[in-house]
Design an enzyme around this catalytic site. Structure first.
Site, short mmCIF file in Angstrom:
data_model
loop_
_atom_site.label_atom_id
_atom_site.label_comp_id
_atom_site.label_asym_id
_atom_site.label_seq_id
_atom_site.Cartn_x
_atom_site.Cartn_y
_atom_site.Cartn_z
N ARG A 1 5.09 -5.18 80.29
CA ARG A 1 6.40 -4.58 80.55
C ARG A 1 6.74 -3.48 79.57
O ARG A 1 7.54 -2.59 79.88
CB ARG A 1 7.48 -5.68 80.58
CG ARG A 1 7.52 -6.36 81.93
CD ARG A 1 8.30 -7.64 81.87
NE ARG A 1 7.58 -8.65 81.10
CZ ARG A 1 7.94 -9.92 81.02
NH1 ARG A 1 9.02 -10.33 81.61
NH2 ARG A 1 7.23 -10.77 80.32
N GLU B 1 3.11 -20.48 72.53
CA GLU B 1 3.70 -21.80 72.38
C GLU B 1 2.61 -22.87 72.34
O GLU B 1 2.67 -23.81 71.57
CB GLU B 1 4.68 -22.07 73.52
CG GLU B 1 6.10 -22.15 72.99
CD GLU B 1 7.12 -22.22 74.09
OE1 GLU B 1 6.99 -21.41 75.02
OE2 GLU B 1 8.00 -23.07 74.01
#
Ligand code: AMP
Length: 179
Positions: free
Chosen positions: A68, A105
């Protein structure tokens, strides 16, 4: 669209972002910027907000983080009359690269940048869409340090300020919107 004439770019961009709870997993409030890119006026004022800032800061190249970040970095580079350097997920760039690992994560990933895309001493601005923990941008800064770039600033459309990513980066940080 006359982006320069827009009185409050940040308010317009903010009005277009859609909050999506529990995406991609429970507990994450995902900031969906796709409606900003889809809106001609919103996209234009977003890019102009960065362009007016970096026109004044004597930047020599725009560096953007996949994927992005590319959507902001590419039109920004064009608007500034500068080249675009790509920081990509591993395995996408065909020639010799600088690489840096960063924590996800669960587990880790790494990003890469061609060794000849930024020259030593070059004044660059690093672009991504959103600053969360700062892990991604931190890895991009690591490859830029290897390239001996001078990072003028790291810029994001959105900063999730509570996550404290800004203080982990060790370079000036600009964000258009803070949540
Ligand atoms: P981080 O490395 O933790 O700073 O995460 C930044 C990257 O993950 C950015 O490239 C974002 O596109 C994406 N990201 C992380 N958290 C969110 C969120 N809440 N909403 C949208 N994108 C996010």
């Amino acid at each position: 669209v006359d982006a320069q004439a827009h009185p409050d770019a940040a308010a317009l961009v903010q009005s277009l972002i859609i909050d999506v709870p529990d995406f991609p997993k429970p507990g994450i409030l995902f900031k969906d910027l796709t409606p900003v890119f889809q809106n001609p006026e919103g996209y234009a004022v977003l890019i102009e907000a960065f362009a007016s800032r970096y026109r004044a800061l004597d930047v020599q190249a725009v560096v953007a983080i996949e994927s992005r970040g590319f959507l902001i970095g590419a039109p920004l580079a064009q608007s500034l009359g500068l080249g675009l350097s790509l920081v990509r997920k591993h395995g996408k760039l065909p020639r010799k690269t600088f690489q840096a690992r960063y924590a996800l994560e669960y587990g880790e990933d790494h990003i890469e940048m061609h060794i000849d895309t930024v020259q030593p001493g070059m004044r660059v601005v690093l672009i991504d869409d959103l600053l969360a923990t700062g892990g991604t941008a931190g890895a991009a800064l690591k490859v830029l340090r290897e390239a001996q770039a001078e990072v003028v600033e790291v810029a994001f459309a959105v900063e999730l300020a509570a996550l404290g990513g800004r203080s982990s980066l060790g370079v000036p940080v600009f964000s258009l919107l803070q949540f």
